[in-house]
Design a protein around this motif. Structure first.
Motif, PDB file in Angstrom:
ATOM      1  N   ALA A  94      -6.409   2.902  -5.812  1.00 45.89           N
ATOM      2  CA  ALA A  94      -5.478   1.771  -5.887  1.00 45.89           C
ATOM      3  C   ALA A  94      -4.186   2.227  -6.555  1.00 45.89           C
ATOM      4  CB  ALA A  94      -6.086   0.619  -6.666  1.00 45.89           C
ATOM      5  N   ILE A  95      -3.051   1.949  -5.904  1.00 46.56           N
ATOM      6  CA  ILE A  95      -1.739   2.153  -6.512  1.00 46.56           C
ATOM      7  C   ILE A  95      -1.303   0.788  -7.033  1.00 46.56           C
ATOM      8  CG2 ILE A  95       0.586   3.038  -6.188  1.00 46.56           C
ATOM      9  CD1 ILE A  95      -1.576   5.089  -5.559  1.00 46.56           C
ATOM     10  N   VAL A  96      -1.285   0.640  -8.347  1.00 52.20           N
ATOM     11  CA  VAL A  96      -1.095  -0.669  -8.969  1.00 52.20           C
ATOM     12  C   VAL A  96       0.231  -0.706  -9.721  1.00 52.20           C
ATOM     13  CG1 VAL A  96      -2.051  -2.326 -10.614  1.00 52.20           C
ATOM     14  CG2 VAL A  96      -3.594  -0.947  -9.220  1.00 52.20           C
ATOM     15  N   GLY A  97       0.962  -1.798  -9.548  1.00 49.25           N
ATOM     16  CA  GLY A  97       2.210  -1.967 -10.276  1.00 49.25           C
ATOM     17  C   GLY A  97       2.848  -3.292  -9.925  1.00 49.25           C
ATOM     18  N   GLY A 154     -16.907   8.760   4.161  1.00 42.27           N
ATOM     19  CA  GLY A 154     -16.094   9.960   3.960  1.00 42.27           C
ATOM     20  C   GLY A 154     -14.609   9.773   4.107  1.00 42.27           C
ATOM     21  N   LYS A 155     -14.172   8.575   4.465  1.00 42.16           N
ATOM     22  CA  LYS A 155     -12.741   8.343   4.631  1.00 42.16           C
ATOM     23  C   LYS A 155     -12.069   8.092   3.278  1.00 42.16           C
ATOM     24  CE  LYS A 155     -13.221   6.453   9.294  1.00 42.16           C
ATOM     25  NZ  LYS A 155     -12.654   7.636   9.968  1.00 42.16           N
ATOM     26  N   GLY A 156     -10.851   8.558   3.143  1.00 38.40           N
ATOM     27  CA  GLY A 156     -10.075   8.278   1.941  1.00 38.40           C
ATOM     28  C   GLY A 156      -9.280   6.999   2.142  1.00 38.40           C
ATOM     29  N   ILE A 157      -9.392   6.065   1.209  1.00 38.14           N
ATOM     30  CA  ILE A 157      -8.698   4.782   1.289  1.00 38.14           C
ATOM     31  C   ILE A 157      -7.687   4.711   0.145  1.00 38.14           C
ATOM     32  CG2 ILE A 157      -8.928   2.275   1.373  1.00 38.14           C
ATOM     33  CD1 ILE A 157     -10.477   3.673   3.602  1.00 38.14           C
ATOM     34  N   VAL A 158      -6.441   4.444   0.482  1.00 40.13           N
ATOM     35  CA  VAL A 158      -5.393   4.266  -0.532  1.00 40.13           C
ATOM     36  C   VAL A 158      -4.766   2.903  -0.298  1.00 40.13           C
ATOM     37  CG1 VAL A 158      -3.288   5.175  -1.559  1.00 40.13           C
ATOM     38  CG2 VAL A 158      -4.943   6.746  -0.512  1.00 40.13           C
ATOM     39  N   GLN A 183      -9.386  -6.919  -9.469  1.00 39.07           N
ATOM     40  CA  GLN A 183      -9.909  -6.416  -8.202  1.00 39.07           C
ATOM     41  C   GLN A 183      -9.796  -4.895  -8.134  1.00 39.07           C
ATOM     42  OE1 GLN A 183      -7.912  -6.910  -4.097  1.00 39.07           O
ATOM     43  NE2 GLN A 183      -9.222  -8.721  -4.282  1.00 39.07           N
ATOM     44  N   SER A 184      -8.623  -4.363  -8.433  1.00 41.96           N
ATOM     45  CA  SER A 184      -8.387  -2.926  -8.315  1.00 41.96           C
ATOM     46  C   SER A 184      -9.258  -2.128  -9.272  1.00 41.96           C
ATOM     47  CB  SER A 184      -6.915  -2.610  -8.577  1.00 41.96           C
ATOM     48  OG  SER A 184      -6.083  -3.259  -7.645  1.00 41.96           O
ATOM     49  N   PHE A 185      -9.320  -2.563 -10.523  1.00 41.58           N
ATOM     50  CA  PHE A 185     -10.090  -1.818 -11.507  1.00 41.58           C
ATOM     51  C   PHE A 185     -11.592  -1.935 -11.272  1.00 41.58           C
ATOM     52  CE2 PHE A 185      -6.130  -1.398 -13.577  1.00 41.58           C
ATOM     53  CZ  PHE A 185      -6.252  -0.398 -14.529  1.00 41.58           C
ATOM     54  N   ILE A 216     -13.195  -2.350  -8.050  1.00 42.17           N
ATOM     55  CA  ILE A 216     -13.758  -1.822  -6.807  1.00 42.17           C
ATOM     56  C   ILE A 216     -13.241  -0.429  -6.443  1.00 42.17           C
ATOM     57  CG2 ILE A 216     -14.129  -4.152  -5.907  1.00 42.17           C
ATOM     58  CD1 ILE A 216     -11.492  -2.185  -4.193  1.00 42.17           C
ATOM     59  N   CYS A 217     -12.231   0.077  -7.155  1.00 51.51           N
ATOM     60  CA  CYS A 217     -11.637   1.358  -6.772  1.00 51.51           C
ATOM     61  C   CYS A 217     -12.180   2.508  -7.616  1.00 51.51           C
ATOM     62  CB  CYS A 217     -10.113   1.298  -6.894  1.00 51.51           C
ATOM     63  SG  CYS A 217      -9.379   0.134  -5.719  1.00 51.51           S
ATOM     64  N   ASP A 218     -12.313   3.665  -6.985  1.00 49.49           N
ATOM     65  CA  ASP A 218     -12.785   4.863  -7.688  1.00 49.49           C
ATOM     66  C   ASP A 218     -11.704   5.436  -8.592  1.00 49.49           C
ATOM     67  OD1 ASP A 218     -15.412   5.219  -6.199  1.00 49.49           O
ATOM     68  OD2 ASP A 218     -13.989   5.246  -4.531  1.00 49.49           O
ATOM     69  N   LYS A 219     -10.447   5.198  -8.227  1.00 43.44           N
ATOM     70  CA  LYS A 219      -9.326   5.736  -8.988  1.00 43.44           C
ATOM     71  C   LYS A 219      -8.207   4.711  -9.001  1.00 43.44           C
ATOM     72  CE  LYS A 219      -6.239   9.800  -9.044  1.00 43.44           C
ATOM     73  NZ  LYS A 219      -5.970  11.111  -8.389  1.00 43.44           N
ATOM     74  N   VAL A 220      -7.549   4.576 -10.144  1.00 45.91           N
ATOM     75  CA  VAL A 220      -6.417   3.661 -10.282  1.00 45.91           C
ATOM     76  C   VAL A 220      -5.204   4.459 -10.737  1.00 45.91           C
ATOM     77  CG1 VAL A 220      -5.489   1.665 -11.491  1.00 45.91           C
ATOM     78  CG2 VAL A 220      -7.899   1.703 -10.854  1.00 45.91           C
ATOM     79  N   CYS A 221      -4.074   4.248 -10.051  1.00 48.59           N
ATOM     80  CA  CYS A 221      -2.815   4.867 -10.438  1.00 48.59           C
ATOM     81  C   CYS A 221      -1.838   3.752 -10.803  1.00 48.59           C
ATOM     82  CB  CYS A 221      -2.242   5.694  -9.295  1.00 48.59           C
ATOM     83  SG  CYS A 221      -3.314   7.017  -8.717  1.00 48.59           S
ATOM     84  N   LEU A 222      -1.385   3.740 -12.044  1.00 48.48           N
ATOM     85  CA  LEU A 222      -0.418   2.740 -12.487  1.00 48.48           C
ATOM     86  C   LEU A 222       0.997   3.235 -12.218  1.00 48.48           C
ATOM     87  CD1 LEU A 222      -1.604   1.399 -15.966  1.00 48.48           C
ATOM     88  CD2 LEU A 222      -1.610   0.190 -13.781  1.00 48.48           C
ATOM     89  N   MET A 223       1.789   2.414 -11.526  1.00 49.86           N
ATOM     90  CA  MET A 223       3.168   2.784 -11.229  1.00 49.86           C
ATOM     91  C   MET A 223       4.139   1.912 -12.002  1.00 49.86           C
ATOM     92  SD  MET A 223       3.826   3.875  -7.278  1.00 49.86           S
ATOM     93  CE  MET A 223       5.329   4.730  -7.777  1.00 49.86           C
ATOM     94  N   GLN A 224       5.186   2.553 -12.484  1.00 51.30           N
ATOM     95  CA  GLN A 224       6.255   1.842 -13.179  1.00 51.30           C
ATOM     96  C   GLN A 224       7.563   2.579 -12.915  1.00 51.30           C
ATOM     97  OE1 GLN A 224       6.241   1.851 -17.555  1.00 51.30           O
ATOM     98  NE2 GLN A 224       6.686  -0.338 -17.496  1.00 51.30           N
ATOM     99  N   GLU A 225       8.530   1.867 -12.381  1.00 54.97           N
ATOM    100  CA  GLU A 225       9.855   2.425 -12.102  1.00 54.97           C
ATOM    101  C   GLU A 225       9.758   3.720 -11.295  1.00 54.97           C
ATOM    102  OE1 GLU A 225      11.819   2.742 -15.846  1.00 54.97           O
ATOM    103  OE2 GLU A 225      12.087   0.573 -16.038  1.00 54.97           O
ATOM    104  N   GLY A 226       8.888   3.715 -10.290  1.00 55.78           N
ATOM    105  CA  GLY A 226       8.776   4.838  -9.371  1.00 55.78           C
ATOM    106  C   GLY A 226       7.940   6.003  -9.846  1.00 55.78           C
ATOM    107  N   LYS A 227       7.348   5.892 -11.029  1.00 62.95           N
ATOM    108  CA  LYS A 227       6.548   6.991 -11.573  1.00 62.95           C
ATOM    109  C   LYS A 227       5.094   6.567 -11.748  1.00 62.95           C
ATOM    110  CE  LYS A 227      10.422   8.945 -14.199  1.00 62.95           C
ATOM    111  NZ  LYS A 227      10.908   9.345 -15.536  1.00 62.95           N
TER     112      LYS A 227
END
Length: 257
Positions: A31-34, A189-193, A201-203, A205-216
Motif C-alpha cells: 500500500a502506498i499511503v498518503g 504470486g502476483k505483486g499488488i501495489v 484498511q491498508s495497515f 490487509i497489506c504486507d507492506k506499507v509505504c508512507l508518502m509525504q511531499e513526494g517522498k
C-alpha cells in the motif's frame, strides 16, 4: 518485482516526486499511503513510464530486471497492469471492456483465443461481474464500473498490478470482497501495489506499507514496523493508529486522535 532507484518527477518546474529506493515484490500487497497531493498517483504513473518524457523526470525503474526505458508499450503491458482512479464511462458492454485486457497478447486482428476467453471469464467471476457481462457501462453503478475495470486489469494476467484507489465508489461489502480478490491474487504470486488514504484498511490487509509525504517515501515496512516509533503516521496523516484485540474485527487497527 519492480525496483526503483532515484526516481524523480517534476510538474511546471517543481519537483513532485523524489523516491531514492523502493522494491515492490511479487506475491505481496503493498500500500502506498498518503494524503491527497502526496504523490501517490504520480508514483504509479512514473512506474509505467507515463511521465518520463516530461522535463525534470529521471531515475531507474527495473521490471523483472528489465529497464523500463528499454521496453515497448506492449512489452510493459505484458508485465504490469494498471488501473487509474478515474475510469471513463466508455460506450461498451462489460464483457467487451474486460476483453481489452487481452489486447497486449493479440495480433492485429484482435481475435481472442480459447485461453483469452477463459481468462476474461475468470476475471469477471472473481470480481462478481459475470452476471453483468452483457450490461453497458452506462447502465451499471459506479462501484460496478470500477469492478469491471478491475476485471479488465486482472484479465491482463500480469505479474504486477498497480491500482490507484481501487475501492473508489464501492460500498463496504464490495470493498471487502475486492480486497479478498487482491489477497488471492497475491497468494498466487502476483505483486499488488495500491494507493490508499484508508489507514486501518491498508495497515490491516497489506504486507507492506509505504508512507508518502511531499513526494517522498518517509517510512516503509510491515504495518507494525511503520507504527513502531508511534509518531510517523500521525505526523504524515494527522491521525494515529491503534491495534485492536477484537478477533472478530475485519481490520486490525482503529484510528485514534
Amino acid at each position: 518485482m519492480i525496483e526503483i532507484e532515484n526516481l524523480r518527477a517534476a510538474y511546471n518546474g517543481k519537483n513532485i516526486l523524489n523516491v531514492e529506493k523502493l522494491s515492490l515484490e511479487d506475491g505481496k500487497i503493498t500500500a502506498i499511503v498518503g494524503l491527497n497531493g502526496s504523490g501517490k498517483s504520480t508514483l504509479l504513473k512514473s512506474l509505467l513510464g507515463m511521465k518520463r518524457g516530461e522535463r525534470g523526470n529521471s531515475g531507474r525503474v527495473l521490471i523483472d530486471g528489465k529497464n523500463l526505458s528499454s521496453l515497448s508499450h506492449k512489452e510493459r503491458a505484458r508485465l504490469v497492469g494498471y488501473l487509474p482512479q478515474i475510469n471513463q464511462n466508455a460506450n461498451l458492454d462489460v464483457y467487451t471492456l474486460v476483453c481489452h485486457g487481452r489486447f497486449p497478447y493479440l495480433g492485429y486482428s484482435k481475435i481472442l483465443g480459447e485461453n483469452d476467453r477463459l481468462l476474461v471469464e475468470n476475471a469477471l467471476r472473481l470480481t462478481d461481474m459475470w452476471e453483468k457481462k452483457d450490461k453497458n457501462l452506462g447502465e451499471i453503478s459506479g462501484g460496478e464500473r470500477q469492478r469491471a475495470y478491475l476485471a479488465m486489469v486482472i484479465a491482463q494476467d500480469t505479474k504486477m498490478i498497480l491500482l490507484d484507489e481501487p475501492a473508489t465508489y464501492m460500498d463496504i461489502k464490495h470493498q471487502i470482497e475486492v480486497l479478498d480478490v487482491l489477497s488471492r491474487l497475491a497468494q498466487s504470486g502476483k505483486g499488488i501495489v495500491l494507493t490508499s488514504h484508508d489507514l486501518p484498511q491498508s495497515f490491516s490487509i497489506c504486507d507492506k506499507v509505504c508512507l508518502m509525504q511531499e513526494g517522498k517515501i518517509v517510512a516503509q515496512g510491515r504495518g507494525e514496523e511503520v507504527l513502531s516509533d508511534g509518531e510517523t503516521v500521525r505526523s504524515v496523516m494527522g491521525v494515529g493508529l491503534k491495534k485492536i484485540s477484537d478477533s472478530d474485527s475485519i481490520y486490525q487497527y482503529n484510528l485514534v486522535r
